[in-house]
Design a protein around this motif. Structure first.
Motif, PDB file in Angstrom:
ATOM      1  N   ALA A 115       9.052  63.950  36.300  1.00 58.19           N
ATOM      2  CA  ALA A 115       7.446  63.810  37.138  1.00 58.19           C
ATOM      3  C   ALA A 115       7.794  63.041  38.163  1.00 58.19           C
ATOM      4  O   ALA A 115       8.944  62.419  38.100  1.00 58.19           O
ATOM      5  N   LEU A 116       7.350  63.443  38.979  1.00 57.92           N
ATOM      6  CA  LEU A 116       7.007  62.556  40.990  1.00 57.92           C
ATOM      7  C   LEU A 116       6.938  60.580  40.373  1.00 57.92           C
ATOM      8  O   LEU A 116       5.899  61.104  39.197  1.00 57.92           O
ATOM      9  N   PRO A 117       6.769  60.562  40.838  1.00 54.47           N
ATOM     10  CA  PRO A 117       6.785  58.567  40.695  1.00 54.47           C
ATOM     11  C   PRO A 117       5.257  58.607  40.610  1.00 54.47           C
ATOM     12  O   PRO A 117       4.694  59.473  40.663  1.00 54.47           O
ATOM     13  N   GLY A 118       4.352  57.763  39.292  1.00 59.80           N
ATOM     14  CA  GLY A 118       2.810  57.337  39.543  1.00 59.80           C
ATOM     15  C   GLY A 118       2.716  58.888  37.949  1.00 59.80           C
ATOM     16  O   GLY A 118       1.573  59.009  37.954  1.00 59.80           O
ATOM     17  N   GLY A 145      -1.173  62.238  30.219  1.00 56.47           N
ATOM     18  CA  GLY A 145      -0.992  61.208  30.394  1.00 56.47           C
ATOM     19  C   GLY A 145      -0.174  61.553  31.656  1.00 56.47           C
ATOM     20  O   GLY A 145       0.190  60.486  32.819  1.00 56.47           O
ATOM     21  N   TYR A 146      -0.466  62.490  32.227  1.00 61.44           N
ATOM     22  CA  TYR A 146       0.403  62.834  33.916  1.00 61.44           C
ATOM     23  C   TYR A 146      -1.024  63.347  35.112  1.00 61.44           C
ATOM     24  O   TYR A 146      -2.120  63.220  34.488  1.00 61.44           O
ATOM     25  N   GLN A 242       4.098  56.052  48.786  1.00 60.06           N
ATOM     26  CA  GLN A 242       4.114  55.278  47.879  1.00 60.06           C
ATOM     27  C   GLN A 242       4.909  55.575  46.618  1.00 60.06           C
ATOM     28  O   GLN A 242       4.852  54.817  46.113  1.00 60.06           O
ATOM     29  N   LEU A 243       5.745  56.840  47.133  1.00 60.07           N
ATOM     30  CA  LEU A 243       6.349  57.298  46.511  1.00 60.07           C
ATOM     31  C   LEU A 243       7.428  56.655  45.712  1.00 60.07           C
ATOM     32  O   LEU A 243       8.500  57.313  46.111  1.00 60.07           O
TER      33      LEU A 243
END
Length: 244
Positions: A115-118, A145-146, A242-243
């Motif tokens: 996954a990417l951040p967050g 949770g993704y 923000q990433l």
């Protein structure tokens, strides 16, 4: 005195985004970079365009590119070492771009997605039609949770005549990432028009290069000199910075 006829200046660079979160820079594992030299060249070009953080996203497709997190992490380590030796001053990370096909559901249920951040998972679909289980995939991603992040929604022209489908997907918690190349007309006029419509509707959360090769890089550089593209992006805010 304020000049009503002042033209929007070209972007010049992509430093305002800081992070590119969609590219194919790891060598030999999908249709992007062919070898390590190719990877370094593409990374250097993105750095010159103003990016300081690259989260590259190799394809994961059941039949064509059956990549795994282990394969991707191994290639990332190789490219990081080579980039450091080459003196490239850019932060390199990796996630993946998942095709929502018959091979996606087992990976999703297993829950080991890159996954990417967050905890954002970059997903794509066929350019011919939406997967029959699209809403199910989006729901299961969220229950695991993704956060689903749809790659290049402007390229799914089957939604163009049913534009409300985009708003419905957003309402279901799906974020959108637009390809900068779409704004240049690289994928054709209908895709460019669809990209503009999505931007004007305020539906785009992220901008990505989807960089695969030098021809893409050439078109991205052309985008930086295009005043019309600058005007389209000028009053919009995107979440790329923000990433981190």
């Amino acid at each position: 005195m304020f000049n009503l006829f002042k033209k929007t200046p070209p972007l010049g660079d992509f430093a305002f985004l800081e992070t590119d979160m969609h590219s194919h820079l790891l060598p030999g594992i999908d249709d992007g970079a062919k070898d390590i030299e190719d990877s370094l060249s593409l990374i250097a070009q993105l750095q010159e365009m103003g990016y300081r953080h690259l989260i590259t996203t190799p394809h994961i497709m059941a039949d064509l590119y059956p990549n795994t997190p282990e394969i991707i992490r191994e290639k990332l380590a190789e490219v990081r070492t080579a980039a450091k030796a080459a003196g490239l001053n850019v932060t390199l990370d990796a996630a993946a771009e998942y095709l929502m096909d018959e091979g996606f559901e087992p990976l999703l249920e297993e829950g080991n997605l890159l996954a990417l951040p967050g905890n954002r998972v970059l997903v794509e679909m066929s350019f011919i039609s939406a997967p029959p289980k699209l809403e199910h995939y989006l729901f299961r991603l969220q229950t695991k949770g993704y956060r689903p992040l749809l790659a290049h929604p402007e390229r799914y022209l089957f939604f163009r005549e049913d534009f409300k489908r985009y708003a419905e997907l957003k309402d279901r918690g799906c974020e959108f990432q637009l390809n900068l190349l779409s704004l240049t007309g690289y994928y054709g006029k209908p895709t460019r028009e669809n990209a503009v419509a999505l931007l004007k509707a305020g539906l785009i959360d992220y901008l990505g290069t989807d960089l695969h090769h030098d021809r893409h890089a050439e078109n991205l550089r052309a985008a930086l000199e295009d005043r019309n593209i600058a005007k389209l992006l000028n009053d919009k805010s995107f979440h790329n910075p923000q990433l981190q």
